[in-house]
Design a protein around this motif. Structure first.
Motif, mmCIF file in Angstrom:
data_model
loop_
_atom_site.group_PDB
_atom_site.id
_atom_site.type_symbol
_atom_site.label_atom_id
_atom_site.label_comp_id
_atom_site.label_asym_id
_atom_site.label_seq_id
_atom_site.Cartn_x
_atom_site.Cartn_y
_atom_site.Cartn_z
ATOM 1 N N GLY A 54 0.824 -1.223 0.000
ATOM 2 C CA GLY A 54 0.000 0.000 0.000
ATOM 3 C C GLY A 54 0.843 1.251 0.000
ATOM 4 N N PHE A 55 1.892 1.281 0.878
ATOM 5 C CA PHE A 55 2.764 2.458 0.909
ATOM 6 C C PHE A 55 3.470 2.661 -0.426
ATOM 7 N N VAL A 56 3.924 1.553 -0.994
ATOM 8 C CA VAL A 56 4.604 1.666 -2.288
ATOM 9 C C VAL A 56 3.648 2.190 -3.346
ATOM 10 N N LEU A 57 2.413 1.652 -3.346
ATOM 11 C CA LEU A 57 1.424 2.088 -4.331
ATOM 12 C C LEU A 57 1.093 3.577 -4.178
ATOM 13 N N VAL A 58 0.830 3.992 -2.916
ATOM 14 C CA VAL A 58 0.512 5.406 -2.671
ATOM 15 C C VAL A 58 1.699 6.303 -3.037
ATOM 16 N N GLY A 59 2.904 5.827 -2.703
ATOM 17 C CA GLY A 59 4.080 6.619 -3.045
ATOM 18 C C GLY A 59 4.240 6.807 -4.535
ATOM 19 N N ILE A 60 4.003 5.684 -5.282
ATOM 20 C CA ILE A 60 4.110 5.793 -6.741
ATOM 21 C C ILE A 60 3.072 6.769 -7.286
ATOM 22 N N VAL A 61 1.829 6.699 -6.752
ATOM 23 C CA VAL A 61 0.768 7.587 -7.221
ATOM 24 C C VAL A 61 1.110 9.049 -6.910
ATOM 25 N N VAL A 62 1.595 9.304 -5.686
ATOM 26 C CA VAL A 62 1.964 10.670 -5.299
ATOM 27 C C VAL A 62 3.097 11.188 -6.179
ATOM 28 N N TRP A 63 4.086 10.322 -6.422
ATOM 29 C CA TRP A 63 5.212 10.732 -7.257
ATOM 30 C C TRP A 63 4.740 11.072 -8.674
ATOM 31 N N VAL A 64 3.896 10.222 -9.227
ATOM 32 C CA VAL A 64 3.365 10.498 -10.569
ATOM 33 C C VAL A 64 2.524 11.770 -10.566
ATOM 34 N N TRP A 65 1.732 11.951 -9.451
ATOM 35 C CA TRP A 65 0.903 13.178 -9.380
ATOM 36 C C TRP A 65 1.769 14.438 -9.342
ATOM 37 N N LEU A 66 2.849 14.399 -8.576
ATOM 38 C CA LEU A 66 3.730 15.558 -8.508
ATOM 39 C C LEU A 66 4.329 15.873 -9.869
ATOM 40 N N LEU A 67 4.793 14.812 -10.575
ATOM 41 C CA LEU A 67 5.331 15.043 -11.906
ATOM 42 C C LEU A 67 4.260 15.584 -12.855
ATOM 43 N N PHE A 68 3.069 15.018 -12.765
ATOM 44 C CA PHE A 68 1.963 15.442 -13.633
ATOM 45 C C PHE A 68 1.565 16.892 -13.327
ATOM 46 N N ASP A 69 1.503 17.226 -12.011
ATOM 47 C CA ASP A 69 1.137 18.596 -11.613
ATOM 48 C C ASP A 69 2.176 19.590 -12.096
ATOM 49 N N LEU A 70 3.447 19.214 -11.977
ATOM 50 C CA LEU A 70 4.518 20.140 -12.332
ATOM 51 C C LEU A 70 4.618 20.321 -13.839
ATOM 52 N N HIS A 71 4.569 19.214 -14.591
ATOM 53 C CA HIS A 71 4.868 19.289 -16.006
ATOM 54 C C HIS A 71 3.635 19.347 -16.904
ATOM 55 N N VAL A 72 2.457 19.063 -16.345
ATOM 56 C CA VAL A 72 1.252 19.075 -17.175
ATOM 57 C C VAL A 72 0.262 20.134 -16.684
ATOM 58 N N ALA A 73 -0.201 19.983 -15.407
ATOM 59 C CA ALA A 73 -1.240 20.891 -14.911
ATOM 60 C C ALA A 73 -0.758 22.346 -14.888
ATOM 61 N N ARG A 74 0.405 22.570 -14.260
ATOM 62 C CA ARG A 74 0.918 23.938 -14.213
ATOM 63 C C ARG A 74 1.270 24.454 -15.604
ATOM 64 N N ALA A 75 1.786 23.570 -16.424
ATOM 65 C CA ALA A 75 2.119 23.982 -17.792
ATOM 66 C C ALA A 75 0.867 24.384 -18.561
ATOM 67 N N ILE A 76 -0.228 23.632 -18.350
ATOM 68 C CA ILE A 76 -1.486 23.971 -19.028
ATOM 69 C C ILE A 76 -1.994 25.322 -18.542
ATOM 70 N N GLU A 77 -1.914 25.574 -17.202
ATOM 71 C CA GLU A 77 -2.354 26.875 -16.670
ATOM 72 C C GLU A 77 -1.557 28.016 -17.282
ATOM 73 N N ARG A 78 -0.230 27.842 -17.322
ATOM 74 C CA ARG A 78 0.596 28.901 -17.886
ATOM 75 C C ARG A 78 0.321 29.083 -19.376
ATOM 76 N N LEU A 79 0.140 27.970 -20.061
ATOM 77 C CA LEU A 79 -0.151 28.039 -21.485
ATOM 78 C C LEU A 79 -1.484 28.732 -21.728
ATOM 79 N N ALA A 80 -2.500 28.433 -20.886
ATOM 80 C CA ALA A 80 -3.813 29.068 -21.035
ATOM 81 C C ALA A 80 -3.724 30.563 -20.781
ATOM 82 N N GLY A 81 -2.976 30.957 -19.723
ATOM 83 C CA GLY A 81 -2.819 32.390 -19.454
ATOM 84 C C GLY A 81 -2.130 33.114 -20.589
ATOM 85 N N SER A 82 -1.089 32.476 -21.151
ATOM 86 C CA SER A 82 -0.392 33.093 -22.278
ATOM 87 C C SER A 82 -1.300 33.218 -23.495
ATOM 88 N N ILE A 83 -2.109 32.172 -23.720
ATOM 89 C CA ILE A 83 -3.029 32.215 -24.865
ATOM 90 C C ILE A 83 -4.028 33.351 -24.699
#
Length: 696
Positions: A54-83
């Motif tokens: 369970g800890f390994v699974l949650v850790g993997i999910v959190v790690w993927v979420w952090l990468l996704f938030d940093l490189h996708v979600a925030r990037a989309i927000e910045r891209l939308a603001g620029s657009i």
């Protein structure tokens, strides 16, 4: 429900559900395996394995979420603001493709679309450039024409709000209430009774060509009396018509008229009684011309005649003095008058030497040039000379024109004959005597043979100082205000129909609760999506306490600069009038509003205007993770603040106003078209700043 949440929060919830579902599936699988095995001794092993997995699974999910938030979600927000900044505000820098490198071909595709949009805009701008240039030229000519109309012109909506005013109207209405401003009530400057009555009269006539004359007064402690004419502006799309009103100041005319009437009344009163007494005495003498023992009647007659003569002489002098008050005389520069005379006489073959003092003469320049030039030509012929001396010198409250020559003196009788004749062949009624009477003056010769001269005084003159700055005569208008309805509450008003006052303050420090005060306040007004160039509030304020050196290092304002400035108790009421009826806009508004509201009780004012904060508006567009300082906001919008204007109230105000105007279409593109919708959206970002609309 979910569409009201931000993108990053929705992605977080997605990964949270994924982690919860994975843990739940792991627990369910281990429980099913334990039940199938049926061995109680293996329970601890199943539990330990489940916890680790369970800890390994949650850790993997959190790690993927952090990468996704940093490189996708925030990037989309910045891209939308620029657009949005590029498409709606036509501002912003190039897309940061490094930030959006994990979004595949999205960033290049968006960049290509925005480039195509920019090219389309340029092509459209070029296609209408010629027509725009033509209309701009016609507009400029119209503005120039209206700015020089010799009457104050106002255009008002049916709600009596100012839509247009010219320079002379600004002079007539400006005073204790301050200069007029667009989208403000006419009754801030004129008493409302005569205006309302004239408006109602014209509406009741039903005649589109009808006009109404009225007499009205300005507001304030020293009212000016104005003659006005009103005409309605009927339009098929308007239920209630607007109107145009022309103004003329009659206070000075009435004062001059009253002065003349009082003088004439005094003339009749003071001349009538001595004349009656003189008539009685002369009647007695006629009845008994030989019976006057001791000559008493003769002495009485002489006394009455002397009194009558003195009265007539004094009243005549006062009448001559008063004539120049209502004559159409303007200020003429003495050097210009001398130059015109020199040109006229040199054209006649005469040589003129002399000089003019630095004076402004109150005279009719054309008439004075014609008179002096004609006298000079006659003097030259009389003396047999071609060289004349012409000087204009200061003489007490007036000036003295001196025409000298070498030769014989000029007899008074000869001068009188010259003054009785016409000055110009085509102007038979313009004699030298008439010019002198118009100017309430006279002309006489003096001096003996050798260096004689003619003296012609000008009664009123003043020294010519440094030329003052020209008075702005721009025509200020916005015809869209004619059709604006004002019955809706502010929360339901479309953003483009609101009037905004963008302001900023500089202070002695950051702690108003500990005695810090305002040292400068500046503001500009925005109406119908544009900044009004002539409606600016900018003043230094004496804080009543020393300005710390650290604060001076920031805004550059010293104690010496504010020593003669008004205090905050005088400035804030003026700013309150400037901002009346508008939405206040500031960058980090709670800070500035604290300095305003802490004086409300003392001054009896309420700064209860609706408020918008460009910090929160920036967060709405670009998200809370971005930096929202004024420098960062203006950089994202492509606005340049000159270094010398940064951290000055007026410089930061201009930058904030420009940023706000570019943010408005971006907000509207997100469906936030009313003030209430924007306010509800910015309150979701309350952790950035407290709500400045709450006065508690």
């Amino acid at each position: 429900m979910l569409d009201r949440l931000s993108l990053r929060l929705r992605i977080f919830l997605f990964f949270a559900v994924l982690a919860f579902g994975g843990v739940a599936a792991l627990v369910a699988g281990l429980w099913l395996g334990y039940r199938r095995l049926g061995s109680p001794d293996t329970l601890d092993a199943f539990v330990q394995g489940g916890v680790v997995a369970g800890f390994v699974l949650v850790g993997i999910v959190v790690w993927v979420w952090l990468l996704f938030d940093l490189h996708v979600a925030r990037a989309i927000e910045r891209l939308a603001g620029s657009i949005r900044s590029r498409s709606h505000a036509d501002a912003g820098s190039d897309l940061d493709r490094q930030t959006a490198r994990y979004l595949g071909d999205l960033a290049p595709a968006v960049g290509a679309a925005l480039t195509k949009l920019s090219e389309t805009r340029n092509a459209l701008a070029e296609s209408v450039a010629r027509e725009t240039t033509r209309l701009a030229g016609e507009k400029a000519r119209l503005e120039t024409l209206l700015s020089d109309v010799p009457a104050g012109v106002l255009l008002c909506s049916a709600g009596h709000q100012l839509v247009f005013y010219n320079g002379l109207a600004q002079d007539l209405l400006g005073g204790a209430t301050g200069a007029p401003g667009l989208d403000r009530s006419l009754f801030d400057y004129l008493r409302d009774g005569p205006v309302r009555h004239a408006y109602d009269r014209l509406r009741d006539t039903g005649d589109a060509e009808a006009a109404s004359d009225l007499l009205c007064a300005t507001t304030g402690p020293m009212p000016r009396l104005l003659a006005a004419r009103m005409r309605l502006l009927h339009s098929p799309e308007q239920m209630a018509p607007g109107y145009v009103i022309t103004l003329r100041d009659v206070t000075a005319d009435l004062a001059a008229h009253a002065k003349r009437e009082a003088l004439l009344a005094e003339v009749f009163d003071r001349v009538r009684r001595p004349a009656a007494n003189l008539q009685t005495v002369m009647g007695v003498l006629a009845e008994d011309s030989g019976a006057d023992p001791g000559g008493r009647l003769d002495r009485a007659m002489r006394a009455e005649v002397a009194q009558l003569t003195r009265a007539i002489t004094e009243l005549g002098a006062r009448y001559d003095e008063g004539r120049s008050d209502w004559a159409l005389l303007s200020m003429t520069r003495a050097s210009d008058l001398l130059d015109s005379l020199r040109a006229r006489l040199e054209g006649a073959g005469l040589s003129v030497i002399g000089q003019a003092a630095e004076l402004l003469l109150r005279c009719n320049g054309f008439e004075m040039v014609v008179l002096v030039a004609e006298l000079a030509r006659r003097v030259a012929a009389h003396a047999g000379t071609t060289t004349l001396r012409l000087d204009i010198a200061e003489d007490g409250p007036g000036a003295l024109i001196l025409l000298g020559w070498d030769g014989p003196a000029l007899p008074v009788g000869t001068l009188d004959q010259w003054l009785e004749g016409p000055l110009e062949p085509g102007l038979a009624d313009l004699s030298g005597r008439a010019v002198l009477q118009t100017h309430a003056t006279e002309c006489w010769p003096e001096g003996t043979t050798g260096q004689p001269r003619l003296c012609l005084p000008i009664r009123q003159a003043r020294r010519a100082g440094r030329r003052p700055a020209p008075v702005a005569r721009a025509v200020v208008y916005d015809f869209d205000l004619l059709s604006r309805e004002r019955s809706a509450p502010v929360a339901d008003m479309p953003l483009e129909q609101l009037t905004y006052v963008v302001f900023d303050t500089e202070t002695t420090g950051l702690l108003p609760q500990q005695g810090d005060e305002i040292v400068q306040i500046a503001a500009v007004r925005l109406v119908n999506g544009r900044r009004l160039e002539g409606e600016v509030f900018d003043t230094l304020v004496n804080p009543g306490r020393p300005i710390p050196a650290g604060s001076t290092d920031v805004h550059g304002i010293t104690d010496a600069m504010v020593a003669s400035a008004d205090g905050v108790t005088e400035v804030l009421p003026r700013f309150h009038r400037f901002a009346a009826g508008s939405v206040l806009v500031a960058h980090n508004a709670p800070f500035d509003m604290t300095f305003l509201r802490r004086r409300e009780t003392e001054l009896g004012l309420r700064f209860d205007n609706p408020i918008l904060d460009t910090v929160l508006l920036s967060a709405v567009i670009w998200g809370q993770s971005e930096v929202h300082s004024l420098d960062a906001l203006t950089h994202r919008l492509g606005i340049t603040i000159p270094e010398e204007a940064r951290h000055t109230a007026i410089g930061d105000t201009m930058a904030t106003a420009e940023a706000f105007l570019r943010l408005l279409p971006m907000l509207q593109a997100r469906g936030l078209t009313t003030y209430g919708a924007v306010l509800a959206e910015v309150r979701r970002h309350g952790r950035l700043l407290k709500d400045a609309n709450l006065t508690g």
